[in-house]
Each structure stands twice: as structure tokens, then as C-alpha cells.
Design an enzyme around this catalytic site. Structure first.
Site, PDB file in Angstrom:
ATOM      1  N   ASN A 173     -46.776 -52.495   6.827  1.00 41.81           N
ATOM      2  CA  ASN A 173     -45.923 -52.433   8.013  1.00 41.81           C
ATOM      3  C   ASN A 173     -45.014 -51.201   7.931  1.00 41.81           C
ATOM      4  OD1 ASN A 173     -44.132 -52.887  10.122  1.00 41.81           O
ATOM      5  ND2 ASN A 173     -43.080 -54.574   9.102  1.00 41.81           N
ATOM      6  N   CYS A 181     -41.846 -58.495   8.995  1.00 39.69           N
ATOM      7  CA  CYS A 181     -42.918 -59.010   8.147  1.00 39.69           C
ATOM      8  C   CYS A 181     -42.357 -59.877   7.022  1.00 39.69           C
ATOM      9  CB  CYS A 181     -43.769 -57.871   7.587  1.00 39.69           C
ATOM     10  SG  CYS A 181     -42.846 -56.619   6.670  1.00 39.69           S
ATOM     11  N   HIS A 182     -41.043 -59.789   6.764  1.00 39.50           N
ATOM     12  CA  HIS A 182     -40.436 -60.643   5.736  1.00 39.50           C
ATOM     13  C   HIS A 182     -40.458 -62.115   6.143  1.00 39.50           C
ATOM     14  CE1 HIS A 182     -37.070 -59.592   8.460  1.00 39.50           C
ATOM     15  NE2 HIS A 182     -36.609 -60.800   8.174  1.00 39.50           N
ATOM     16  N   GLU A 208     -30.923 -64.681   7.114  1.00 37.85           N
ATOM     17  CA  GLU A 208     -31.300 -65.320   8.377  1.00 37.85           C
ATOM     18  C   GLU A 208     -31.137 -66.833   8.315  1.00 37.85           C
ATOM     19  OE1 GLU A 208     -35.095 -63.931   9.692  1.00 37.85           O
ATOM     20  OE2 GLU A 208     -34.478 -61.828   9.689  1.00 37.85           O
TER      21      GLU A 208
END
Length: 211
Positions: A173, A181-182, A208
């Protein structure tokens, strides 16, 4: 996080314009580079602008074309090598031009400070093609704080057997953090791989997950 430019940087591409800049005092070098970037932009000879910012997961290189943000690179990827790759794949007309990346840098600041849940900057996906681009476009839609497995991504993009190819697309990516993409994990919930390293992936997921 405070975005800061490494004004003492002497990357291999921008020095093609002025190979003796390393002898200049850092403050003067920054002003000279800014003036050079402004002139190059005005004359239409600046194809890729870049900037390096600090973050909780290490220094990030941001690069943009006229179309939008084209590259976000972790320091472990070797920023000099990334610039060289951009020169070879897109254009050798690259300069450090922090102002051109102002919005992206500010949004990253907000994200790492917990004040932003998504990014609103134009993206240039020139570095991804075919199936990899399809995966990248799907990743853009994974919501903040939500994770999917590599298997779920493969199904979502219409190729359930392409789990390994999904992993490759995530690993290559060109826009990590901004294209999340994490948020893609193994089916058993373990982290899998990550272009920025597993410590960075864990830090982003923890950020997050915070209330």
C-alpha cells in the site's frame, strides 16, 4: 503530534537541482528550498512535492502530485529510496515543498491527536494498478475503529480465493495510515504484517480503539 520539516535533509533527488546545498546553514537552506519550490511550481516544472513530518509512529514522508497525495512512507522504508523510486516511476522533477502538503500534514496531526476519524485529501493512486488498486479502493472504505480480515477483504472485492494477493496489496500500500491497511487482520484476529512494522500497526489500532 507536531508536523515538522527536516530542513537539514539532503535527499538524492532534490539535490539534483543544487548539489552543493549541504554547505548552507539549515535556516538558509530551508528558505532557499522554499523559494526554489515556489519557482518550480510557478514555472510548471515541479511534478512531485514532498514533506517529512513527525508522528507518534515515527517520521513520515508525504509526497503529492497535482492529482493528490501519492505516497506516505514510514522511515523504515528509507525515505531516500522512496524518493528515488518516485523519480523512476513517476517523474524526476521532485522538490521538498512543505506548503503543498499542508492539508495532509494538518489532517495527520488531527488524526494522531484523536480529533479526526477520516481523511479528506485527494489521492493519486498511480502507484497501484489492477487487483492491488481494487484492494486499495476497498481499504479506503473500512471505517475508523473497524477491522476486517484478509479473507473478508478478498470476498468484498469479488475474489474469495485471493487472500494471499490481498495481503500483498496491503503490504505494498503506497498510502499507509491515510488508506488504512492497518485495519486488516488475520482471520484469527492476529495482526498479520504491516508496512510500518507491527509496533506501528498496534499503535494505530490502539489509537482508533480509544474512547
Amino acid at each position: 503530534m507536531t508536523s515538522t520539516d527536516r530542513t537539514s535533509r539532503t535527499g538524492p533527488v532534490d539535490l539534483a537541482f543544487a548539489p552543493h546545498l549541504t554547505a548552507i546553514e539549515p535556516g538558509a537552506l530551508h528558505r532557499l528550498r522554499s523559494a526554489l519550490a515556489e519557482t518550480a511550481t510557478r514555472e510548471g516544472v515541479l511534478d512531485i512535492a514532498y514533506r517529512i513530518v513527525d508522528s507518534p509512529v515515527g517520521q513520515l514522508l508525504l509526497a503529492a502530485t497535482d492529482r493528490g497525495l501519492v505516497r506516505v512512507a514510514y522511515e523504515r522504508e528509507d525515505h531516500d529510496a522512496v524518493l528515488q523510486q518516485l523519480a523512476e516511476r513517476l517523474s524526476p522533477r521532485i522538490l521538498e515543498a512543505p506548503a503543498r502538503l499542508g492539508s495532509a500534514a494538518a489532517q495527520l496531526d488531527e488524526y494522531f491527536a484523536g480529533r479526526r476519524r477520516g481523511f479528506d485529501v485527494p489521492l493519486d493512486l498511480s502507484l497501484s494498478a489492477g487487483f492491488r488498486r481494487t484492494v486499495i479502493q476497498h481499504l479506503e472504505g473500512i471505517p475508523f475503529g473497524v477491522t476486517e480480515s484478509y479473507t473478508e477483504v478478498a470476498r468484498a472485492v469479488g475474489n474469495p480465493k485471493a487472500v494471499r494477493a490481498v495481503g500483498t496489496a496491503c503490504a505494498t500500500n503506497p498510502l499507509p495510515v491515510v488508506v488504512p491497511c492497518h485495519r486488516v487482520l488475520r482471520s484469527d484476529g492476529s495482526l498479520g504484517g504491516y508496512i510500518g512494522g507491527l509496533e506501528a500497526k498496534s499503535a494505530l489500532l490502539a489509537l482508533e480503539a480509544a474512547p
